[in-house]
Design an enzyme around this catalytic site. Structure first.
Site, PDB file in Angstrom:
ATOM      1  N   SER A 147     -29.947   7.240   6.373  1.00  0.00           N
ATOM      2  CA  SER A 147     -30.319   6.777   7.696  1.00  0.00           C
ATOM      3  C   SER A 147     -31.139   5.488   7.595  1.00  0.00           C
ATOM      4  O   SER A 147     -30.658   4.486   7.063  1.00  0.00           O
ATOM      5  CB  SER A 147     -31.073   7.881   8.446  1.00  0.00           C
ATOM      6  OG  SER A 147     -31.227   7.542   9.800  1.00  0.00           O
ATOM      7  N   ASP A 173     -21.279  12.338  14.395  1.00  0.00           N
ATOM      8  CA  ASP A 173     -22.643  11.801  14.425  1.00  0.00           C
ATOM      9  C   ASP A 173     -22.960  11.323  15.834  1.00  0.00           C
ATOM     10  O   ASP A 173     -22.327  10.398  16.344  1.00  0.00           O
ATOM     11  CB  ASP A 173     -22.762  10.647  13.426  1.00  0.00           C
ATOM     12  CG  ASP A 173     -24.206  10.198  13.213  1.00  0.00           C
ATOM     13  OD1 ASP A 173     -24.991  10.264  14.173  1.00  0.00           O
ATOM     14  OD2 ASP A 173     -24.528   9.769  12.097  1.00  0.00           O
ATOM     15  N   HIS A 202     -25.525  14.041  12.664  1.00  0.00           N
ATOM     16  CA  HIS A 202     -26.479  13.090  12.104  1.00  0.00           C
ATOM     17  C   HIS A 202     -27.515  13.765  11.213  1.00  0.00           C
ATOM     18  O   HIS A 202     -28.198  13.094  10.448  1.00  0.00           O
ATOM     19  CB  HIS A 202     -27.199  12.345  13.236  1.00  0.00           C
ATOM     20  CG  HIS A 202     -27.983  11.152  12.788  1.00  0.00           C
ATOM     21  ND1 HIS A 202     -27.382   9.999  12.344  1.00  0.00           N
ATOM     22  CD2 HIS A 202     -29.321  10.937  12.696  1.00  0.00           C
ATOM     23  CE1 HIS A 202     -28.304   9.122  11.999  1.00  0.00           C
ATOM     24  NE2 HIS A 202     -29.500   9.666  12.202  1.00  0.00           N
TER      25      HIS A 202
END
Length: 255
Positions: A147, A173, A202
């Site tokens: 991320s 996601d 995610h």
């Protein structure tokens, strides 16, 4: 104006757990640093490393005696090292790598405030620690960005010649659309087979069996590449660093 924009971006991008999930203290008998608040691990070294910004960031080195590579793990924006102990143990065991993890400035027991620039200084300090404390060469490192951790990972990776790139992204996601992951892979010069995790969101890619299997496949391929293409003297001065990144925050399943 630039500083104001940077401050706003930092508030939107960084969410360090508060309070921190661990502390750092010095063992009175050995003088070594150790974690408090989490179960200690004998093969984990704890460091407090001073960065260019003057901050002291906490880093942990998880050693595997048979490892060929060391993974520099840059985590997501809503976790600190105390929450990730189980993950690092599993990565070390399944991938047979050393793991060097660290908390950004302002995260966990690291001092300072989180910002884009500070994450760059943080990963530089961690990289220098690996070189000086453990004698790990550049071609023995794999950079892993999760991320927001993709930022410092790419910052360090682009300084070197060639970088085989693995991109992992969930097809569902809801935070970062998979099109971004596909575009990153398309722009990579030295592509490795990507992993598009079907149904992955995610925050849950680690729960899919194909995640660790594909990472293991990638590490094995890099090990074979290193054996078949040993670095020349010139390359040893400025060799490549392999990198992998995926867009995912960190959550853990309780056993």
């Amino acid at each position: 104006m630039g500083n104001m924009t940077s401050n706003v971006a930092a508030k939107l991008a960084f969410f360090p757990p508060s309070p921190a999930t661990y502390g750092v203290s010095k063992d009175e008998e050995t003088g070594k640093l150790m974690f408090t608040g989490v179960t200690p691990e004998k093969s984990m070294d704890v460091h407090q490393i001073t960065t260019k910004s003057g901050n002291k960031v906490v880093a942990t080195f998880w050693k595997d005696p048979f490892a060929r590579f060391t993974l520099i793990y840059s985590h997501g924006n809503a976790a600190d090292l105390g929450q990730m102990v189980e993950l690092f143990i599993e990565l070390r065991a399944h991938l047979r790598v050393n793991v060097m993890s660290y908390d950004y400035s302002g995260y966990g027991a690291s001092t300072g405030k989180p910002s884009e620039v500070n994450t760059y200084h943080d990963i530089e300090a961690v990289y220098n620690c690996l070189r000086s404390e453990y004698g790990i060469k550049q071609e023995e490192m794999v950079l892993y960005g999760q991320s927001v951790g993709s930022g410092p990972t790419l910052y360090l990776a682009i300084r070197h010649v060639t970088c085989p790139v693995l991109v992992i992204h969930g097809t569902k996601d809801e935070v970062v659309n998979m099109s971004h992951g596909k575009r990153l892979w398309e722009l990579s010069k030295d592509k490795y087979d990507p992993l598009w995790v079907k149904g992955g969101g995610h925050c849950n890619l680690e729960s899919y069996p194909e995640y660790i299997k594909h990472l293991r496949k990638f590490i094995t391929a890099m090990e074979k590449l290193a054996l078949n293409n040993p670095p020349t003297k010139q390359a040893d001065d400025e060799p490549s660093i392999t990198k992998t990144k995926h867009h995912c925050c960190l959550r853990f399943r309780k056993k």
